[in-house]
Design a protein around this motif. Structure first.
Motif, PDB file in Angstrom:
ATOM      1  N   ALA A 219      78.192   3.454  60.599  1.00 11.94           N
ATOM      2  CA  ALA A 219      78.824   4.079  59.284  1.00 11.94           C
ATOM      3  C   ALA A 219      79.022   2.761  58.324  1.00 11.94           C
ATOM      4  CB  ALA A 219      80.002   4.721  59.576  1.00 11.94           C
ATOM      5  N   SER A 220      79.470   1.714  58.812  1.00 11.94           N
ATOM      6  CA  SER A 220      79.443   0.620  57.758  1.00 11.94           C
ATOM      7  C   SER A 220      78.106   0.051  57.574  1.00 11.94           C
ATOM      8  CB  SER A 220      80.225  -0.318  58.558  1.00 11.94           C
ATOM      9  OG  SER A 220      80.398  -1.704  58.031  1.00 11.94           O
ATOM     10  N   LEU A 221      77.210  -0.012  58.333  1.00 15.15           N
ATOM     11  CA  LEU A 221      75.781  -0.336  57.509  1.00 15.15           C
ATOM     12  C   LEU A 221      75.180   0.466  56.742  1.00 15.15           C
ATOM     13  CD1 LEU A 221      74.001  -1.522  60.951  1.00 15.15           C
ATOM     14  CD2 LEU A 221      74.272  -2.957  58.997  1.00 15.15           C
ATOM     15  N   LEU A 222      75.552   1.883  56.867  1.00 10.14           N
ATOM     16  CA  LEU A 222      74.899   2.717  56.123  1.00 10.14           C
ATOM     17  C   LEU A 222      75.582   3.056  54.919  1.00 10.14           C
ATOM     18  CD1 LEU A 222      73.025   4.999  58.490  1.00 10.14           C
ATOM     19  CD2 LEU A 222      71.904   3.483  57.022  1.00 10.14           C
ATOM     20  N   GLY A 223      77.012   3.029  55.157  1.00  8.93           N
ATOM     21  CA  GLY A 223      77.730   3.661  53.965  1.00  8.93           C
ATOM     22  C   GLY A 223      77.898   2.436  53.047  1.00  8.93           C
ATOM     23  N   GLY A 224      77.584   1.218  53.005  1.00  7.11           N
ATOM     24  CA  GLY A 224      77.519   0.351  51.914  1.00  7.11           C
ATOM     25  C   GLY A 224      76.172   0.308  51.277  1.00  7.11           C
ATOM     26  N   VAL A 228      72.644   5.878  49.998  1.00 10.69           N
ATOM     27  CA  VAL A 228      73.378   6.984  50.814  1.00 10.69           C
ATOM     28  C   VAL A 228      74.602   7.677  50.185  1.00 10.69           C
ATOM     29  CG1 VAL A 228      74.706   6.923  53.098  1.00 10.69           C
ATOM     30  CG2 VAL A 228      72.467   5.399  52.843  1.00 10.69           C
ATOM     31  N   ARG A 229      74.477   8.998  49.939  1.00  9.59           N
ATOM     32  CA  ARG A 229      75.220   9.503  49.211  1.00  9.59           C
ATOM     33  C   ARG A 229      76.454  10.217  49.889  1.00  9.59           C
ATOM     34  NH1 ARG A 229      73.055  10.778  44.116  1.00  9.59           N
ATOM     35  NH2 ARG A 229      74.928  11.301  43.600  1.00  9.59           N
ATOM     36  N   GLY A 230      76.329  10.076  51.019  1.00  6.89           N
ATOM     37  CA  GLY A 230      77.252  11.023  51.985  1.00  6.89           C
ATOM     38  C   GLY A 230      77.040  10.855  53.588  1.00  6.89           C
ATOM     39  N   PHE A 231      77.873  11.456  54.214  1.00  5.45           N
ATOM     40  CA  PHE A 231      77.752  11.363  55.847  1.00  5.45           C
ATOM     41  C   PHE A 231      77.875  12.791  56.282  1.00  5.45           C
ATOM     42  CE2 PHE A 231      79.660   7.417  54.474  1.00  5.45           C
ATOM     43  CZ  PHE A 231      79.039   6.338  55.333  1.00  5.45           C
ATOM     44  N   LEU A 249      86.413   8.581  62.137  1.00  2.00           N
ATOM     45  CA  LEU A 249      85.354   7.864  61.319  1.00  2.00           C
ATOM     46  C   LEU A 249      85.492   8.438  59.789  1.00  2.00           C
ATOM     47  CD1 LEU A 249      83.280   5.840  61.661  1.00  2.00           C
ATOM     48  CD2 LEU A 249      81.561   7.599  62.013  1.00  2.00           C
ATOM     49  N   ALA A 250      85.512   9.769  59.815  1.00  2.92           N
ATOM     50  CA  ALA A 250      85.479  10.640  58.353  1.00  2.92           C
ATOM     51  C   ALA A 250      86.685  10.304  57.766  1.00  2.92           C
ATOM     52  CB  ALA A 250      85.758  12.399  58.608  1.00  2.92           C
ATOM     53  N   ALA A 251      87.762   9.899  58.399  1.00  2.77           N
ATOM     54  CA  ALA A 251      89.003   9.474  57.512  1.00  2.77           C
ATOM     55  C   ALA A 251      88.976   8.079  56.991  1.00  2.77           C
ATOM     56  CB  ALA A 251      90.388   9.560  58.414  1.00  2.77           C
ATOM     57  N   ALA A 252      87.860   7.328  57.173  1.00  2.00           N
ATOM     58  CA  ALA A 252      87.925   5.896  56.705  1.00  2.00           C
ATOM     59  C   ALA A 252      86.799   5.892  55.646  1.00  2.00           C
ATOM     60  CB  ALA A 252      87.574   4.985  57.977  1.00  2.00           C
ATOM     61  N   GLN A 253      86.030   7.059  55.405  1.00  3.74           N
ATOM     62  CA  GLN A 253      84.963   7.222  54.445  1.00  3.74           C
ATOM     63  C   GLN A 253      85.554   7.565  53.207  1.00  3.74           C
ATOM     64  OE1 GLN A 253      82.502   5.633  55.598  1.00  3.74           O
ATOM     65  NE2 GLN A 253      83.386   5.878  57.544  1.00  3.74           N
TER      66      GLN A 253
END
Length: 293
Positions: A219-224, A228-231, A249-253
């Protein structure tokens, strides 16, 4: 000796165990049933358990005349008893199974376990030593190219889940097809280099579970990435530990997040609304409520 081999498509070190068994003179045996048949067999025997466990059990039941079965050990999230002790739990729940041996897929734990397996198969230390030397290059992570983060006019979303699930075509292909139909391009966490994922997870507390580290790192690699617009957080159906990990994980996005339980289904009712959120750029802090199987 005939040894059952359940090497998954999500294996971090693909091909290692098959090559090693051949060097030992053992006969690697793979399931004689399709993945769909294996899932059905597993559901009949363990109807209330996670889809990944059912699939593994069905593959074991689909092996013919084997003495021992090598069962991949996956990185467990917090509270994930199945991933921590899959061979032991299956042997307790299902009578008459062959001997099940859990084998790791990370380089630092590989060779000691391989030596134990080799001695069990051959009782010949010299043959084991020679076999280990020949397959040692396969016990290292291959260099992986970064995944493509955009495709045409499609909106990119990260699809993150446990490797035990994400490597199963039977369970993830319907989701890939649904994303494509809605004009979304999914970058799956299994497209990432595992060592890079784990390096990104080094900021987590030292007592974090290995599976949580893999999810966080992906999540950290892709979230930055701006593309990438969402998970989409994918978890096996009936897997409470994976669902809890996805919730953490969702709570941290800070981008739209949708959690889906995968059970081989082809319909994902909440995916269209999620598509609208990421397409229109309406980022929200709160994740969409989890969708059932």
């Amino acid at each position: 000796m005939r040894v059952g081999l359940l090497e998954s498509r999500a294996a971090r070190l693909p091909g290692y165990w098959a090559a090693y068994l051949k060097e030992l003179g053992a006969t690697p045996v793979t399931p004689a049933v399709s993945d769909a048949q294996a899932l059905e067999l597993g559901r009949e025997s363990l109807p209330g358990e996670p889809a990944t466990v059912q699939l593994t059990l069905g593959r074991i039941l689909g092996l013919t005349r084997v003495d021992t079965v090598l069962v991949p050990q996956w990185a467990a999230v917090s509270g994930d008893a199945w991933s921590e002790a899959l061979p032991e739990l299956l042997s307790r729940r299902i009578s008459g199974l062959p001997t099940l041996l859990g084998v790791p897929d990370q380089p630092d734990a590989l060779e000691n376990t391989a030596a134990e397996v080799g001695l069990r198969v051959t009782q010949n230390a010299g043959m084991v030593r020679r076999a280990l030397e020949k397959v040692r290059p396969l016990g290292q992570d291959a260099r992986a190219a970064p995944p493509v983060l955009s495709r045409g006019s499609r909106v990119t979303v990260a699809v993150i889940g446990p490797r035990a699930l994400m490597g199963e075509h039977l369970l993830t292909h319907p989701l890939r097809a649904a994303l494509d139909e809605l004009g979304l391009y999914g970058v799956f966490s299994t497209d990432l280099s595992v060592p890079e994922v784990l390096r990104r997870a080094e900021r987590m507390p030292g007592d974090a579970a290995p599976g949580d580290r893999e999810l966080f790192g992906a999540a950290s690699l892709l979230g930055g990435k701006s593309a990438v617009r969402g998970f989409v957080l994918a978890v096996p159906a009936r897997d409470g530990a994976a669902q809890a990990a996805a919730a953490r994980l969702a709570a941290a996005q800070h981008k739209p997040t949708l959690t889906l339980q995968l059970d081989g289904q082809s319909e994902f009712p909440d995916l269209a609304a999620f598509r609208d959120r990421v397409t229109l750029g309406r980022f929200a802090l709160d994740p969409i409520e989890e969708s059932g199987a």
